[in-house]
Write an enzyme that holds these catalytic residues in place. Structure first.
Site, PDB file in Angstrom:
ATOM      1  N   THR A   1       2.028  -8.260   8.704  1.00  0.00           N
ATOM      2  CA  THR A   1       0.874  -8.673   7.894  1.00  0.00           C
ATOM      3  C   THR A   1       0.825 -10.182   7.592  1.00  0.00           C
ATOM      4  OG1 THR A   1       2.116  -8.081   5.905  1.00  0.00           O
ATOM      5  CG2 THR A   1       0.601  -6.427   6.752  1.00  0.00           C
TER       6      THR A   1
ATOM      7  N   ASP B   1      12.218   2.540  13.004  1.00  0.00           N
ATOM      8  CA  ASP B   1      11.463   1.327  13.327  1.00  0.00           C
ATOM      9  C   ASP B   1      10.290   1.782  14.197  1.00  0.00           C
ATOM     10  OD1 ASP B   1      10.521  -1.028  14.612  1.00  0.00           O
ATOM     11  OD2 ASP B   1      12.448  -2.003  14.234  1.00  0.00           O
TER      12      ASP B   1
ATOM     13  N   ASP C   1     -10.385  -5.861   7.603  1.00  0.00           N
ATOM     14  CA  ASP C   1     -11.660  -6.565   7.777  1.00  0.00           C
ATOM     15  C   ASP C   1     -11.515  -7.729   8.772  1.00  0.00           C
ATOM     16  OD1 ASP C   1      -9.949  -7.797   5.916  1.00  0.00           O
ATOM     17  OD2 ASP C   1     -11.584  -8.832   4.902  1.00  0.00           O
TER      18      ASP C   1
ATOM     19  N   TYR D   1      -3.611 -11.980  14.126  1.00  0.00           N
ATOM     20  CA  TYR D   1      -3.396 -10.780  13.308  1.00  0.00           C
ATOM     21  C   TYR D   1      -4.544  -9.776  13.528  1.00  0.00           C
ATOM     22  CZ  TYR D   1      -3.580  -7.920   9.041  1.00  0.00           C
ATOM     23  OH  TYR D   1      -3.665  -6.862   8.162  1.00  0.00           O
TER      24      TYR D   1
ATOM     25  N   LYS E   1      -4.380  -6.026  15.166  1.00  0.00           N
ATOM     26  CA  LYS E   1      -4.802  -4.829  14.430  1.00  0.00           C
ATOM     27  C   LYS E   1      -5.896  -4.077  15.197  1.00  0.00           C
ATOM     28  CE  LYS E   1      -3.601  -3.587  10.942  1.00  0.00           C
ATOM     29  NZ  LYS E   1      -2.474  -2.698  10.537  1.00  0.00           N
TER      30      LYS E   1
ATOM     31  N   LEU F   1       0.830  -1.205   0.000  1.00  0.00           N
ATOM     32  CA  LEU F   1       0.000   0.000   0.000  1.00  0.00           C
ATOM     33  C   LEU F   1       0.868   1.260   0.000  1.00  0.00           C
ATOM     34  CD1 LEU F   1      -2.733   1.443   0.185  1.00  0.00           C
ATOM     35  CD2 LEU F   1      -2.646   1.124   2.672  1.00  0.00           C
TER      36      LEU F   1
HETATM   37  N1  LIG Z   1      -2.375  -6.932   2.528  1.00  0.00           N
HETATM   38  C1  LIG Z   1      -3.673  -7.039   2.765  1.00  0.00           C
HETATM   39  O1  LIG Z   1      -4.376  -7.855   2.153  1.00  0.00           O
HETATM   40  C2  LIG Z   1      -4.311  -6.155   3.800  1.00  0.00           C
HETATM   41  C3  LIG Z   1      -5.683  -6.288   4.038  1.00  0.00           C
HETATM   42  C4  LIG Z   1      -6.284  -5.457   4.993  1.00  0.00           C
HETATM   43  C5  LIG Z   1      -5.523  -4.521   5.663  1.00  0.00           C
HETATM   44  N2  LIG Z   1      -4.202  -4.419   5.428  1.00  0.00           N
HETATM   45  C6  LIG Z   1      -3.438  -3.419   6.167  1.00  0.00           C
HETATM   46  O2  LIG Z   1      -2.955  -2.479   5.233  1.00  0.00           O
HETATM   47  C7  LIG Z   1      -1.698  -1.965   5.657  1.00  0.00           C
HETATM   48  C8  LIG Z   1      -0.686  -2.092   4.548  1.00  0.00           C
HETATM   49  O3  LIG Z   1      -0.565  -3.466   4.185  1.00  0.00           O
HETATM   50  P1  LIG Z   1       0.471  -3.944   3.078  1.00  0.00           P
HETATM   51  O4  LIG Z   1      -0.142  -5.100   2.374  1.00  0.00           O
HETATM   52  O5  LIG Z   1       0.960  -2.763   2.316  1.00  0.00           O
HETATM   53  O6  LIG Z   1       1.635  -4.492   4.010  1.00  0.00           O
HETATM   54  P2  LIG Z   1       3.108  -4.947   3.594  1.00  0.00           P
HETATM   55  O7  LIG Z   1       3.266  -4.990   2.130  1.00  0.00           O
HETATM   56  O8  LIG Z   1       3.385  -6.175   4.400  1.00  0.00           O
HETATM   57  O9  LIG Z   1       4.021  -3.750   4.143  1.00  0.00           O
HETATM   58  C9  LIG Z   1       4.238  -3.564   5.497  1.00  0.00           C
HETATM   59  C10 LIG Z   1       5.143  -2.383   5.660  1.00  0.00           C
HETATM   60  O10 LIG Z   1       5.409  -2.223   7.065  1.00  0.00           O
HETATM   61  C11 LIG Z   1       6.801  -2.046   7.224  1.00  0.00           C
HETATM   62  N3  LIG Z   1       7.192  -2.453   8.559  1.00  0.00           N
HETATM   63  C12 LIG Z   1       7.049  -3.677   9.138  1.00  0.00           C
HETATM   64  N4  LIG Z   1       7.554  -3.659  10.371  1.00  0.00           N
HETATM   65  C13 LIG Z   1       8.006  -2.398  10.598  1.00  0.00           C
HETATM   66  C14 LIG Z   1       8.630  -1.759  11.686  1.00  0.00           C
HETATM   67  N5  LIG Z   1       8.892  -2.404  12.814  1.00  0.00           N
HETATM   68  N6  LIG Z   1       8.978  -0.453  11.561  1.00  0.00           N
HETATM   69  C15 LIG Z   1       8.732   0.226  10.420  1.00  0.00           C
HETATM   70  N7  LIG Z   1       8.143  -0.328   9.343  1.00  0.00           N
HETATM   71  C16 LIG Z   1       7.785  -1.627   9.437  1.00  0.00           C
HETATM   72  C17 LIG Z   1       7.426  -2.879   6.129  1.00  0.00           C
HETATM   73  O11 LIG Z   1       8.762  -2.490   5.935  1.00  0.00           O
HETATM   74  P3  LIG Z   1       9.847  -3.501   5.262  1.00  0.00           P
HETATM   75  O12 LIG Z   1       9.562  -3.440   3.802  1.00  0.00           O
HETATM   76  O13 LIG Z   1      11.155  -2.920   5.639  1.00  0.00           O
HETATM   77  O14 LIG Z   1       9.585  -4.853   5.873  1.00  0.00           O
HETATM   78  C18 LIG Z   1       6.498  -2.515   4.966  1.00  0.00           C
HETATM   79  O15 LIG Z   1       6.872  -1.265   4.439  1.00  0.00           O
HETATM   80  C19 LIG Z   1      -1.351  -2.736   6.930  1.00  0.00           C
HETATM   81  O16 LIG Z   1      -1.740  -1.972   8.044  1.00  0.00           O
HETATM   82  C20 LIG Z   1      -2.211  -3.981   6.855  1.00  0.00           C
HETATM   83  O17 LIG Z   1      -2.503  -4.486   8.142  1.00  0.00           O
HETATM   84  C21 LIG Z   1      -3.583  -5.208   4.505  1.00  0.00           C
END
Ligand SMILES: NC(=O)c1ccc[n+]([C@@H]2O[C@H](COP(=O)([O-])OP(=O)(O)OC[C@H]3O[C@@H](n4cnc5c(N)ncnc54)[C@H](OP(=O)(O)O)[C@@H]3O)[C@@H](O)[C@H]2O)c1
Length: 292
Positions: A62, A36, A102, A125, A129, A12
């Protein structure tokens, strides 16, 4: 307007940065090695230095299945991290937007879920959240917005659509669950919506997913049908399975479609359908041609 984005390297975050720059927002997004979110001092000093108007917290743990055995780590990032970000935002008088899921819902109600429906997560998870939502609302001094979304797919990162496209080309049979429904959401659309919400200056909770509830199996069928004319190697046969036949460590809600009425009222337009989102994604990853 200056926006500070945590988690900018994720699925995202990547879309958010791309669209934010296109729309001339001033964006700052430190990588995890720089800030971090689990380190309160780092988060606060960086936020104080940047002085953003809005902080968008996309940083998250995630890995839904892994979280079942890594509860502490999931809570550390999704809840403690969220707390640190919310406190830093409050101390610098910035608004904070926390991205949630969700999966805070149990999936028992068979109608699109409202912001007023009671959350009750059924996996670690989702619990982490929900804890992140609550701590953000509690610590942000009345300036927090929780944006719940679902089943994201975007150009960067691993997601269901990318996985299906790979499996359709490498496997003879692909089994997908047909008894869980959700709203697949293109991360590019969500990024645009988040930037609208930055400008609208609203607080509380809002649901933001592409329109239309569908099972993972039917979604996989739509992906296969969409790519077959463009990817001749996608020859797998899809097989519908039930959740009980497809054992995974984390329980998933049976139905977790999010109601988009509140969001449509806020941004003045209905959500993009998942079909449009899928098409936009396939164009973005250059499987489909935008002119056809
Ligand atoms: N993916 C889905 O299907 C989904 C569905 C519903 C809601 N969401 C929510 O949407 C949001 C974005 O999801 P996404 O799919 O984009 O997630 P993602 O691709 O897994 O990205 C997670 C991000 O968080 C960073 N991160 C993890 N641990 C960290 C820490 N300790 N300090 C700083 N940064 C950290 C990661 O950095 P690195 O790259 O360095 O690891 C990455 O940039 C999240 O809040 C997730 O819960 C996702």
């Amino acid at each position: 307007m200056k926006i500070l984005i945590f988690g900018g390297s994720g699925q995202l975050g990547h879309e958010l940065i791309k669209r934010g720059f296109d729309l001339n927002f001033e964006l700052v997004s430190p990588v995890q090695s720089e800030v971090d979110v689990t380190n309160p001092a780092q988060v606060l000093s960086f936020t104080k230095r940047i002085k953003p108007s809005v902080v968008i917290n996309c940083a998250a743990y995630t890995a839904v299945d892994k979280a079942e055995s890594e509860r502490e780590e999931a809570f550390h990032i999704n809840c403690e991290g969220a707390k640190n970000v919310a406190i830093a935002a409050a101390k610098t008088n910035a608004r904070v937007i926390y991205i949630s899921t969700d999966y805070v819902f149990p999936g028992e109600v068979r109608r699109p879920l409202l912001e007023t429906d009671a959350p009750h997560p059924i996996n670690v998870y989702g619990e982490s959240k929900l804890a992140g939502e609550l701590v953000t609302l509690d610590q942000a001094g009345g300036k927090a917005l929780i944006v719940r979304t679902s089943s994201l797919f975007g150009k960067k990162g691993i997601n269901f659509v990318a996985t299906m496209i790979r499996l359709f080309q490498t496997q003879k049979v692909v089994k997908v669950v047909s008894d869980q429904q959700m709203c697949p959401t293109w991360a590019g659309w969500l990024a645009e919506v988040l930037l609208d919400l930055v400008r609208i200056n609203t607080t509380g909770i809002v649901h933001a997913s592409c329109k239309g509830a569908i099972s993972w199996y039917d979604f996989a069928s739509a992906i296969l049908e969409s790519i077959q004319p463009h990817v001749p190697e996608a020859r797998a046969v899809l097989e519908a399975v039930t959740t009980s036949e497809f054992a995974r460590p984390a329980k998933r809600p049976v139905y977790s479609a999010l109601d988009g009425t509140k969001l449509a009222g806020l941004i003045g337009r209905p959500a993009m359908t998942w079909e449009e989102g899928l098409r936009s994604y396939l164009i973005d990853i250059e499987i489909m041609d935008s002119t056809k």
